[in-house]
Structure formats: structure tokens, C-alpha cells
Design a protein around this motif. Structure first.
Motif, PDB file in Angstrom:
ATOM      1  N   THR A 182       0.905  -1.212   0.041  1.00 27.82           N
ATOM      2  CA  THR A 182       0.110   0.195   0.131  1.00 27.82           C
ATOM      3  C   THR A 182       0.893   1.279   0.067  1.00 27.82           C
ATOM      4  OG1 THR A 182      -1.649  -1.192   1.385  1.00 27.82           O
ATOM      5  CG2 THR A 182      -2.000   1.370   1.022  1.00 27.82           C
ATOM      6  N   LYS A 218      -2.890   3.266  -9.980  1.00 27.08           N
ATOM      7  CA  LYS A 218      -3.667   3.232  -9.004  1.00 27.08           C
ATOM      8  C   LYS A 218      -4.980   2.540  -9.132  1.00 27.08           C
ATOM      9  CE  LYS A 218      -1.710   7.307  -6.963  1.00 27.08           C
ATOM     10  NZ  LYS A 218      -2.048   8.793  -6.330  1.00 27.08           N
ATOM     11  N   GLN A 219      -5.444   3.013 -10.457  1.00 34.23           N
ATOM     12  CA  GLN A 219      -6.751   1.960 -10.763  1.00 34.23           C
ATOM     13  C   GLN A 219      -6.567   0.640 -10.839  1.00 34.23           C
ATOM     14  OE1 GLN A 219      -9.248   3.874 -14.057  1.00 34.23           O
ATOM     15  NE2 GLN A 219      -8.502   6.017 -13.371  1.00 34.23           N
ATOM     16  N   TYR A 249      -4.179  -0.998  -9.352  1.00 27.97           N
ATOM     17  CA  TYR A 249      -3.994  -1.621  -7.921  1.00 27.97           C
ATOM     18  C   TYR A 249      -5.267  -1.838  -7.082  1.00 27.97           C
ATOM     19  CZ  TYR A 249      -2.872  -1.314  -2.954  1.00 27.97           C
ATOM     20  OH  TYR A 249      -2.951  -1.510  -1.628  1.00 27.97           O
ATOM     21  N   ASP A 250      -6.292  -0.801  -7.397  1.00 22.01           N
ATOM     22  CA  ASP A 250      -7.442  -0.967  -6.665  1.00 22.01           C
ATOM     23  C   ASP A 250      -8.641  -2.214  -7.227  1.00 22.01           C
ATOM     24  OD1 ASP A 250      -7.274   1.038  -4.941  1.00 22.01           O
ATOM     25  OD2 ASP A 250      -8.046   2.620  -6.162  1.00 22.01           O
ATOM     26  N   ARG A 286      -6.969  -5.621  -6.205  1.00 26.91           N
ATOM     27  CA  ARG A 286      -7.338  -5.802  -4.805  1.00 26.91           C
ATOM     28  C   ARG A 286      -8.685  -6.400  -4.740  1.00 26.91           C
ATOM     29  NH1 ARG A 286      -6.897  -1.853   0.055  1.00 26.91           N
ATOM     30  NH2 ARG A 286      -7.405  -3.841   1.031  1.00 26.91           N
ATOM     31  N   GLU A 331     -12.453   0.467   0.736  1.00 29.02           N
ATOM     32  CA  GLU A 331     -11.845   1.810   0.305  1.00 29.02           C
ATOM     33  C   GLU A 331     -11.334   1.602  -1.107  1.00 29.02           C
ATOM     34  OE1 GLU A 331      -7.846   4.483   1.309  1.00 29.02           O
ATOM     35  OE2 GLU A 331      -8.738   2.952   3.089  1.00 29.02           O
ATOM     36  N   SER A 332     -10.712   0.516  -1.677  1.00 29.10           N
ATOM     37  CA  SER A 332     -10.499   0.517  -2.875  1.00 29.10           C
ATOM     38  C   SER A 332     -11.514   0.402  -4.000  1.00 29.10           C
ATOM     39  CB  SER A 332      -9.560  -0.968  -3.284  1.00 29.10           C
ATOM     40  OG  SER A 332      -8.352  -0.785  -2.716  1.00 29.10           O
ATOM     41  N   ARG A 346     -13.026   4.005  -4.222  1.00 30.27           N
ATOM     42  CA  ARG A 346     -11.991   4.774  -4.865  1.00 30.27           C
ATOM     43  C   ARG A 346     -12.243   4.572  -6.459  1.00 30.27           C
ATOM     44  NH1 ARG A 346      -7.487   4.534  -1.704  1.00 30.27           N
ATOM     45  NH2 ARG A 346      -7.024   2.633  -2.651  1.00 30.27           N
ATOM     46  N   LEU A 347     -12.146   3.196  -6.809  1.00 35.36           N
ATOM     47  CA  LEU A 347     -12.453   2.779  -8.084  1.00 35.36           C
ATOM     48  C   LEU A 347     -13.668   3.241  -8.751  1.00 35.36           C
ATOM     49  CD1 LEU A 347     -10.678   1.164 -10.443  1.00 35.36           C
ATOM     50  CD2 LEU A 347     -11.976  -0.970  -9.641  1.00 35.36           C
TER      51      LEU A 347
END
Length: 570
Positions: free
Chosen positions: A58, A69-70, A72-73, A76, A91-92, A95-96
């Protein structure tokens, strides 16, 4: 001399900064790990180990680009969907979700949207899942082509399969059976085995799942394909073959590290495996966090725990598990009903939006072209006709829903909520008619609760109703999905068991016998037994005669002392 010391200190500081920078770069991989082509290919092919290794810490997010970052989310969320032991990446997901509107890459957007939809289903947010699926089907699929389109079709079909839109599953996946990508074709076959269009398609699906193509795909896909072959072996009453396939599927799933698939296989082995396999599966399942599972998996595991508690004579634990199973069953049923209701609402809203847009376009063209009064009158008449048609459609939909509801009421016993006499007999007729095509044996069994009249006379009719409803609920939990139980009359029940050997009736009788041995009627616990007569059909005898034979066997069991099963091959 001071100058030399100053230079040495400067060199030391420079070396330290360089080494820290190099260490940070080693700890946080560069963007090559998130190469879009390998990233998407690995997800759609379920290369789980490769994806687990690609997930950075993280702390590395500060060094990522917005696109990384997208990814990565998304990664996950994908890993959470494959592993019930992981915490939900809320949270991911949030955010996505907020970044979907700023992503103009259609292939990326389709992948992220289907992952978010599956995440919403996993967390029982059915409305969110359907809204995202609607975005996929209405806006993204028409813009895709080639393999990205096929991948998205498979993802949408997977979601529709989980919420019971089986016709959509068939429409989306039938073309993929001949796709040149073996992983896509096999995953399509796995879903279509559960909802085949006809016997010919079922044969095509099984041939594909047994073909050498399974050797060229990931362990996750091999596990899914072998799992289906295990279920088919159960359908064919090949118990040993089924357990062998299940062990192979479990080995593939463990090699892939796919904990979600391992959970499904352990649940399967706990129900259909050998005694040793069942014990091992239940031990392993007891170590998993049940609240992290999907509601349907929780229901299956809770039912297994209830049956196990019954077998061990722990009636208090069994009763608690049965209560949990009933609550979970209500949740699962509510989610399915909500899915269908919300989907219907979405279709109506879509139709209204399309109609509204069409009307605005027509009116604008009228103003621009300065059409005559006659054209305007014609347009208004057309619009009125369409509105009337829309009203008729809505009335038809409502009438169809009412008809479905009345059909359910007509086929269901009001007290016990199982099939009534007419409906269960019709199902028995249907199974007998199918015998000519499948040549698979089936069993009809009549059960009667022993000394039921004394329950009513001693404890009252309310207590008798509790005994009847409890017997029906526990019987439904113990039979298979394609089996049926109906109230034949009073305290008598008819069981219809397709694709079943007569010897298998002994197992059902013993499980149900343990399940209903003690029934709490509020003031005290009653010891309940029942007698059963079962007959295996030969395809020649009509259903009425078979039921009469089962009835004779039932009363033979009564005469022999009750609380027993009498069987016969017709």
C-alpha cells in the motif's frame, strides 16, 4: 584538511540518498508490473499466483500514476473475490467507483465495472451490482469487439448467472463455446452446464470439458471444469467418479491458491464426498470466517452444520443452526427477488428514456422542417398510440406477475409452503415422462407422521401445525434441488426423487428421521417419528399405480411397528 572532510561528508550523504532511492525502487516495482496487456490477460485467465505476486505494498501508492492506482484497486478487488479469508477492500472499491467516469479506455472500463459489480454481489448490494451490469450491457458492450467483447460477455454472464437470469446467460455464452481462446470457451461451458439450452448443448458442453483443451488453461479454470464433471457424475449416480473428480478439482484450486473455489469444493465434498472426505471438509470449513462468505455459501455451510449436529445428537446446536439457516434462506430469497424486481424496473426505465428521447427528436424535426398541420396531428396520434401501447404493456406485465403469484398459490400448500397434492402429482408425471428420454430411474415415496392424531388430541391443533411445518421445512433442506416434496394430505407427504436408485432412499429416510426426531412446540419438545414406503419406477407403470404401491408399502411399515422404511422395485 577541513575541505577534504567536507568533501567526504558530502560524498557519504550522496551515497546514502542514492541507496535509499534504490531501495525504494526495489520495494515498489515500477509500472512494468502493471503492463495493461499482461494485467488484463492474467485476470480473465484467472492466473491467480501471478496476480498475487504483482500486488505491491500500500505504501507504494504514492509512486503510482493514476492509471496504476486504478489497476492496484482493481487487483485488490479481484483477489478479494478469489479469497474468502481476505477483508473486503471497501476503500479500493469506493475509490475505483469514483474514477469510472474519468476513464476513457473502454476495455479498462469494462473490466473495472464487472469487478465492481461482482464485489457488490459478494457484499449483498444487489442494486449496485445490477446498476453496474446495466452500464456494462447498455453502454460498454456495444463499443467492444474481438476478445475484449468476449471477456466482457463472460463477465456479464457470470453476474447474470448468480442472480438467476439464465436466458441471458445462454444468449451471451452459447457463441463462446467455439471461441479459439480455450480459457474463454471452457469458462462458458462451465456456466452453460448449469443452464443448458437443450440436451444437445449439454452434450456439447460435456465434450468440451472432457477435451484436452483443459490442459492448456490455468489451474483455476481447470478446477472449475473438473468441478462440473464431478457434479455431472453425481447426476449420473457415479459416486466414486464424482469424488475422484472433486479431489482433482481441489488439487487444481489449491495449486492456484484460489480460496473462494476451495470453499466451494469443500462445501461440495462435505455434502457428496466419502465419510473421510466429509469429515476433512467440515474440519477445514470450520476454520474459515463464515461472515466473510457470500450469503448462499453461508446458507449451505449452516445447513451442513445443522445436519452434523443432528447426527451427533446435539439437538440444541442443531436447532440454533436451523434458525440461522432459515434467516439466511430469507436473505438469499430476498436478494433474488430484489434482483428480478430491480431488473424489471431498469428495463421499464430504459424503455421510458428511449421513448422520451424519440419523442423529443420527432418534435424537434417537426419544428425545423415546419411540417403541415396534418403531419402534426398524425404525430400526436402516433404518440397517443404509443402511450396506450405502453399502458397496455404495463398492464400485461402486472397481469403476468399476478398470474405467477396465483400460480404459486395454486401449487403450494398454505400451511407448510411445500407443493400441494395436485402440484406434486403433476411433477411426478413430468418425471415419469422424462424417463423415456433419459432412462434414469426415479423413486416415489410416501411418508406419514406416526401417531399424529395423538399430537392434536393431546397438545392441540396449533402444536400439530408446528409439527407439520417443521417436518416440511427440514424435509426441503435435506432433498436435492431437482427433488420435490409435497403434502399429500393431512400428515402424509409424497417425495419425488428423479435420477435416484431405490437404495439411496435409505439415506434420505435416515437423515430426515434424525432431523425431525425432536420438534419444539413451545411448551415442550416432542419425539416425532414417521413411516415411509418407497417404490422405484420402471417407466411402464403409471404414477397413480406407483403411488398406490408406495401407499401399500407405507402401511406395511405401519403394521410392522412404524418408524421404518419399506421399499420395492416396481
Amino acid at each position: 584538511m577541513p575541505t577534504n572532510r567536507l568533501i567526504a561528508v558530502f560524498i557519504a550523504l550522496f551515497t546514502l540518498i542514492c541507496s535509499m532511492t534504490l531501495q525504494a525502487q526495489q520495494d515498489c516495482p515500477n509500472s512494468s508490473v502493471f503492463n495493461p496487456n499482461t494485467f488484463y490477460t492474467a485476470i480473465y485467465a484467472h492466473e491467480l499466483q501471478q496476480l498475487q505476486q504483482a500486488l505491491p505494498a500500500t505504501e507504494c501508492m504514492t509512486q503510482m500514476t493514476p492509471e496504476e492506482k486504478q489497476q492496484y484497486d482493481a487487483l485488490r478487488i479481484y483477489l478479494y473475490l478469489q479469497d474468502v479469508t481476505l477483508s473486503a477492500p471497501a476503500e479500493s472499491a469506493q475509490r475505483l467507483l469514483t474514477q469510472l467516469s474519468v476513464n476513457d479506455n473502454i476495455a479498462q472500463l469494462a473490466l473495472y465495472t464487472q469487478l465492481l459489480a461482482k464485489y457488490a454481489l459478494r457484499t449483498d448490494d444487489v442494486k449496485q451490482a445490477l446498476a453496474l451490469t446495466h452500464l456494462l450491457t447498455s453502454e460498454l458492450l456495444p463499443q467492444l469487439s474481438g476478445k475484449p467483447l468476449a471477456d466482457a460477455q463472460l463477465a456479464v454472464a457470470d453476474i447474470h448467472f448468480r442472480i438467476g437470469f439464465f436466458q441471458s446467460v445462454r444468449d451471451l455464452l452459447t457463441p463462446l463455446l467455439v471461441h479459439d481462446d480455450n480459457s474463454l470457451a471452457l469458462q462458458a461451458a462451465v456456466h452453460l452446464w448449469h443452464t443448458p439450452r437443450d440436451e444437445a448443448q449439454l452434450s456439447e458442453v460435456l465434450a468440451l470439458l472432457r477435451s484436452p483443451k483443459t490442459q492448456s488453461v490455468s489451474h483455476s479454470v481447470q478446477a472449475r471444469a473438473t468441478f462440473v464433471l464431478a457434479k455431472q457424475a453425481i447426476e449420473d449416480n457415479q459416486i466414486q467418479v464424482a469424488t475422484d473428480y472433486a479431489e482433482q478439482a481441489l488439487a487444481h484450486a489449491e495449486q492456484a491458491g484460489n480460496n473462494a473455489l476451495i470453499l466451494s469444493l469443500q462445501l461440495y465434498l462435505a455434502q457428496h464426498g466419502t465419510n473421510a472426505q466429509r469429515e476433512s471438509a467440515m474440519t477445514r470449513l470450520s476454520t474459515l470466517p463464515i461472515n466473510a462468505m457470500a450469503s448462499a455459501d453461508q446458507l449451505t455451510l449452516t445447513t451442513l452444520n445443522a445436519n452434523r449436529a443432528n447426527e451427533n445428537g446435539d439437538w440444541q446446536a442443531a436447532s440454533a443452526f436451523y434458525e440461522q439457516a432459515q434467516a439466511l434462506n430469507q436473505t438469499v430469497s430476498r436478494n433474488k427477488a430484489l434482483a428480478r424486481e430491480y431488473a424489471s424496473f431498469q428495463l421499464i426505465e430504459q424503455a421510458k428514456a428511449l421513448e422520451s428521447a424519440r419523442q423529443q427528436t420527432v418534435l424537434q424535426n417537426l419544428k425545423v422542417e415546419k411540417q403541415s398541420q396534418q403531419q402534426l396531428i398524425y404525430l400526436l396520434a402516433l404518440v397517443c398510440s404509443l402511450l396506450c401501447l405502453a399502458i397496455l404493456v404495463l398492464l400485461f406485465v402486472r397481469k403476468h406477475k399476478d398470474a405467477k403469484r396465483f400460480e404459486h398459490l395454486a401449487n403450494t400448500d398454505g400451511l407448510t409452503q411445500v407443493l400441494n397434492r395436485r402440484a406434486v402429482q403433476e411433477y411426478a408425471e413430468q418425471v415419469r415422462n422424462e424417463f423415456a428420454q433419459t432412462n434414469k430411474p426415479f423413486v416415489l415415496a410416501l411418508a406419514d407422521i406416526d401417531h399424529f392424531k395423538s399430537v392434536n388430541d393431546t397438545y392441540g391443533h396449533d402444536a400439530g401445525d408446528i409439527v407439520l411445518t417443521t417436518f416440511a421445512e427440514r424435509a426441503k433442506l435435506l432433498i436435492r434441488q431437482h427433488d420435490a416434496v409435497g403434502r399429500w394430505g393431512g400428515e402424509e407427504w409424497l417425495f419425488v426423487l428423479p435420477a435416484t436408485e431405490l437404495s439411496a432412499t435409505n439415506g434420505l429416510f435416515e437423515r430426515l428421521r434424525k432431523a425431525v426426531a425432536e420438534i419444539d412446540i413451545g411448551t415442550q419438545t416432542l419425539n416425532v417419528t414417521f413411516s415411509m414406503g418407497a417404490v422405484q419406477a420402471d417407466g411402464q407403470t403409471d404414477v397413480t399405480s406407483l403411488i398406490n404401491q408406495a401407499d401399500e408399502l407405507l402401511y406395511k411399515a405401519k403394521r410392522n411397528g412404524r418408524d421404518q422404511l419399506c421399499t420395492k422395485t416396481s
